[in-house]
Enzyme design. Structure first.
Site, PDB file in Angstrom:
ATOM      1  N   HIS A 156       0.822  -1.220   0.000  1.00 43.93           N
ATOM      2  CA  HIS A 156       0.000   0.000   0.000  1.00 43.93           C
ATOM      3  C   HIS A 156       0.851   1.264   0.000  1.00 43.93           C
ATOM      4  O   HIS A 156       0.352   2.350  -0.279  1.00 43.93           O
ATOM      5  CB  HIS A 156      -0.938   0.001   1.213  1.00 43.93           C
ATOM      6  CG  HIS A 156      -2.047  -1.007   1.087  1.00 43.93           C
ATOM      7  ND1 HIS A 156      -3.310  -0.679   0.690  1.00 43.93           N
ATOM      8  CD2 HIS A 156      -2.053  -2.346   1.267  1.00 43.93           C
ATOM      9  CE1 HIS A 156      -4.067  -1.759   0.642  1.00 43.93           C
ATOM     10  NE2 HIS A 156      -3.325  -2.794   0.994  1.00 43.93           N
ATOM     11  N   ASP A 364       3.456   9.370  -0.600  1.00 44.81           N
ATOM     12  CA  ASP A 364       2.270   8.594  -0.238  1.00 44.81           C
ATOM     13  C   ASP A 364       2.056   7.535  -1.301  1.00 44.81           C
ATOM     14  O   ASP A 364       2.186   7.829  -2.497  1.00 44.81           O
ATOM     15  CB  ASP A 364       1.044   9.518  -0.187  1.00 44.81           C
ATOM     16  CG  ASP A 364       0.097   9.179   0.952  1.00 44.81           C
ATOM     17  OD1 ASP A 364       0.011   7.987   1.295  1.00 44.81           O
ATOM     18  OD2 ASP A 364      -0.556  10.104   1.478  1.00 44.81           O
TER      19      ASP A 364
HETATM   20  P1  ADQ Z   1      -3.040   5.896   4.870  1.00 38.73           P
HETATM   21  O1  ADQ Z   1      -1.632   6.337   5.038  1.00 38.73           O
HETATM   22  O2  ADQ Z   1      -3.800   5.653   6.113  1.00 38.73           O
HETATM   23  O3  ADQ Z   1      -3.143   4.594   3.936  1.00 38.73           O
HETATM   24  P2  ADQ Z   1      -4.971   7.313   3.020  1.00 38.73           P
HETATM   25  O4  ADQ Z   1      -4.847   6.668   1.703  1.00 38.73           O
HETATM   26  O5  ADQ Z   1      -5.164   8.770   2.936  1.00 38.73           O
HETATM   27  O6  ADQ Z   1      -3.725   7.079   3.976  1.00 38.73           O
HETATM   28  O7  ADQ Z   1      -6.222   6.656   3.735  1.00 38.73           O
HETATM   29  C1  ADQ Z   1      -6.715   7.167   4.904  1.00 38.73           C
HETATM   30  C2  ADQ Z   1      -8.153   6.738   5.105  1.00 38.73           C
HETATM   31  O8  ADQ Z   1      -8.479   7.046   6.442  1.00 38.73           O
HETATM   32  C3  ADQ Z   1      -9.115   7.499   4.200  1.00 38.73           C
HETATM   33  O9  ADQ Z   1     -10.156   6.658   3.797  1.00 38.73           O
HETATM   34  C4  ADQ Z   1      -9.603   8.619   5.113  1.00 38.73           C
HETATM   35  O10 ADQ Z   1     -10.937   9.034   4.870  1.00 38.73           O
HETATM   36  C5  ADQ Z   1      -9.523   7.980   6.469  1.00 38.73           C
HETATM   37  N1  ADQ Z   1      -9.236   9.034   7.457  1.00 38.73           N
HETATM   38  C6  ADQ Z   1      -8.151   9.822   7.515  1.00 38.73           C
HETATM   39  N2  ADQ Z   1      -8.273  10.718   8.509  1.00 38.73           N
HETATM   40  C7  ADQ Z   1      -9.468  10.488   9.071  1.00 38.73           C
HETATM   41  C8  ADQ Z   1     -10.213  11.111  10.134  1.00 38.73           C
HETATM   42  N3  ADQ Z   1      -9.746  12.151  10.803  1.00 38.73           N
HETATM   43  N4  ADQ Z   1     -11.407  10.596  10.452  1.00 38.73           N
HETATM   44  C9  ADQ Z   1     -11.887   9.539   9.769  1.00 38.73           C
HETATM   45  N5  ADQ Z   1     -11.259   8.941   8.742  1.00 38.73           N
HETATM   46  C10 ADQ Z   1     -10.073   9.409   8.405  1.00 38.73           C
HETATM   47  C11 ADQ Z   1      -2.191   3.721   3.314  1.00 38.73           C
HETATM   48  C12 ADQ Z   1      -1.162   4.388   2.410  1.00 38.73           C
HETATM   49  C13 ADQ Z   1      -1.857   5.225   1.355  1.00 38.73           C
HETATM   50  C14 ADQ Z   1      -2.842   4.375   0.567  1.00 38.73           C
HETATM   51  C15 ADQ Z   1      -3.751   3.595   1.493  1.00 38.73           C
HETATM   52  C16 ADQ Z   1      -4.620   2.596   0.738  1.00 38.73           C
HETATM   53  O11 ADQ Z   1      -0.269   5.170   3.182  1.00 38.73           O
HETATM   54  O12 ADQ Z   1      -0.915   5.809   0.473  1.00 38.73           O
HETATM   55  O13 ADQ Z   1      -3.638   5.194  -0.257  1.00 38.73           O
HETATM   56  O14 ADQ Z   1      -3.001   2.880   2.458  1.00 38.73           O
HETATM   57  O15 ADQ Z   1      -3.843   1.768  -0.077  1.00 38.73           O
END
Ligand code: ADQ
Length: 463
Positions: A156, A364
């Site tokens: 990921h 990311d």
């Molecule tokens: P993350 O580093 O966790 O994921 P991201 O892809 O942005 O980053 O996913 C975060 C998820 O958590 C999103 O669905 C978002 O809505 C949710 N989230 C974030 N902050 C939140 C909050 N305050 N309240 C509720 N929900 C919140 C890792 C990798 C990424 C990759 C994903 C999926 O680091 O690059 O996109 O996995 O593969």
């Protein structure tokens, strides 16, 4: 149809509150429900001694099997090696890497433990899909126990360039273990190219145009599978939320000011301090926005047991205090900073209300917030996404305002451009991004990975 077995550090088991009920968990659950399946992972609990047999829970045709970890295993495997070695490495933060042999031994030990507990649950024709950097060596550990199933892996987070990857002590062992998978999936073509150049330069191997790799005496396939979101559901959530009580309270509290939003786990890869500085630059360089724009950063605390995350928190508290102290008025705080998570439907409403979505990670794998922000917009009057070129999402959303997050002046100017962009241009950019999000969803991502895994034609040992 073969049963699907998913392995990830945290599961969506009914009693496991660790995994967020986010789009990824929902997507994987749907994939399991289609075929019937098993989801294996850590329960989130700490046990005193060697963990017992997995606890099995059933929900429809899905079984969840979870095990606890001892404190020592959890610390070595999760806190130290996964999150203080691999995470900074894969996000290009060499200066933050902590490496110790004992942590790496613990990482291998927990991977062997997972293999020992999972192997007895496997049926001969199961397809096994393992997720993320916690489990580079899991296929190798399963093979050592005689497991012959097809095993796929999805990373990921980014796979860093050769020059960065080779800074990791024992990188050859980690990468040769990765080659024990039948299918290795990455977020973008850049990650895939990093994999190919590592295998060619360090593994004496090759990667064909179709992704077939041969290295370290092993053979398999690799590919880019950019992850998506549950677009249709997110659109519905946002439409429903915009008239709901949370957005109403937000609107009232803003008193006619426009909203710039950032939503991230509190993680140094997300570039939040640089984003604060960019917002400060906006207020300095474009004073017409003073008193008229509020930046709300939602950042729930994550990995609070790792020192670098605690240091980041202190840094951000300093930034918020400085900006609000310098620019704030008795009736306007430029920055709102919240260390809490919100339900998806509330976030969807906040995204829709925000004129600008600021997604500026320093690195990311993909970044799903960028995609969620776009999906949540009002088609008639969409907001503007400011997106880091170092997020995997920038590859599929080039119509965003793509920025270099290290250049805080450029990002400040991009926020200004977003706040002043004519509606026609906003709509044109949004329409193209939305077409991409409708075409590539979390469902199509799951299906394409599993279909490729099921269709595989590779032997595991090169002749
Ligand atoms: P993350 O580093 O966790 O994921 P991201 O892809 O942005 O980053 O996913 C975060 C998820 O958590 C999103 O669905 C978002 O809505 C949710 N989230 C974030 N902050 C939140 C909050 N305050 N309240 C509720 N929900 C919140 C890792 C990798 C990424 C990759 C994903 C999926 O680091 O690059 O996109 O996995 O593969």
């Amino acid at each position: 149809m073969a049963r699907l077995v998913i392995v990830s550090n945290r599961t969506a088991a009914p009693r496991d509150r660790g995994a967020r009920a986010g789009g990824l968990a929902v997507g994987l659950r749907e994939a399991l429900a289609r075929r019937g399946g098993l989801w294996f992972g850590w329960s989130g609990d700490i046990c005193q001694e060697n963990p017992p047999a997995p606890r099995i829970q059933e929900a429809g045709n899905i079984q969840f099997a979870t095990i606890p970890l001892t404190q020592a295993d959890h610390d070595d495997f999760y806190v130290r090696y996964a999150n203080a070695t691999l995470w900074p490495l894969c996000h290009y933060r060499l200066g933050l890497i902590e490496f110790s042999r004992s942590a790496y031994e613990g990482y291998l030990r927990v991977n062997r433990l997972f293999a020992e507990r999972l192997a007895p649950l496997l049926r001969p024709d199961d397809l096994v899909w393992i997720h993320d950097y916690h489990f580079f060596p899991l296929a190798a550990a399963l093979r050592a126990l005689g497991v012959a199933n097809r095993i796929g892996f999805f990373l990921h987070i980014p796979l860093p360039a050769l020059e960065v990857l080779t800074a990791l002590p024992r990188h050859r062992r980690l990468m040769s273990d990765l080659c024990c998978y039948d299918l290795v999936g990455f977020q973008t073509g850049d990650d895939l190219r990093a994999f190919a150049s590592y295998l060619e330069r360090e593994g004496g191997g090759t990667v064909d145009a179709d992704g077939r790799f041969r290295a370290f005496g092993r053979e398999g396939h690799a590919g880019a599978f950019p992850i998506g979101i549950d677009t249709a559901t997110f659109v519905e959530l946002a439409e429903a939320a915009v008239d709901g009580p949370h957005v109403q309270r937000l609107r009232e509290s803003l008193a006619g000011r426009r909203l710039v939003i950032g939503v991230d786990r509190l993680d140094y890869s997300k570039g939040i301090p640089q984003r604060m500085e960019s917002f400060q630059t906006l207020l300095e360089a474009h004073p017409e926005h003073r008193g008229r724009v509020t930046y709300m950063q939602i950042a729930p605390i994550s990995r609070g047991e790792v020192e670098q995350y605690r240091a980041l928190r202190r840094d951000l508290e300093g930034w918020v205090g400085r900006i609000n102290g310098r620019f704030g008025e008795f009736d306007w705080a430029p920055v709102r900073y919240l260390n809490k998570a919100f339900p998806r439907q509330v976030l969807a409403g906040f995204y829709r209300y925000a004129a600008v979505g600021l997604v500026t990670p320093l690195r990311d794998g993909m970044n799903l917030v960028a995609k969620e922000y776009v999906a949540a917009q009002d088609p008639d009057d969409p907001g503007v996404l400011v997106l880091s070129r170092f997020a995997g999402a920038a590859r599929s959303l080039p119509q965003a305002l793509v920025v270099n997050p290290f250049d805080v002046e450029e990002v400040g100017d991009a926020i200004h451009m977003a706040l002043t962009m004519p509606r026609e241009e906003r709509r044109a950019r949004w329409n193209e991004m939305m077409a991409e999000l409708r075409g590539n969803t979390i469902q199509s991502w799951c299906e394409s990975f599993v279909a490729r895994l099921a269709a595989g034609d590779t032997g595991r040992q090169a002749a």
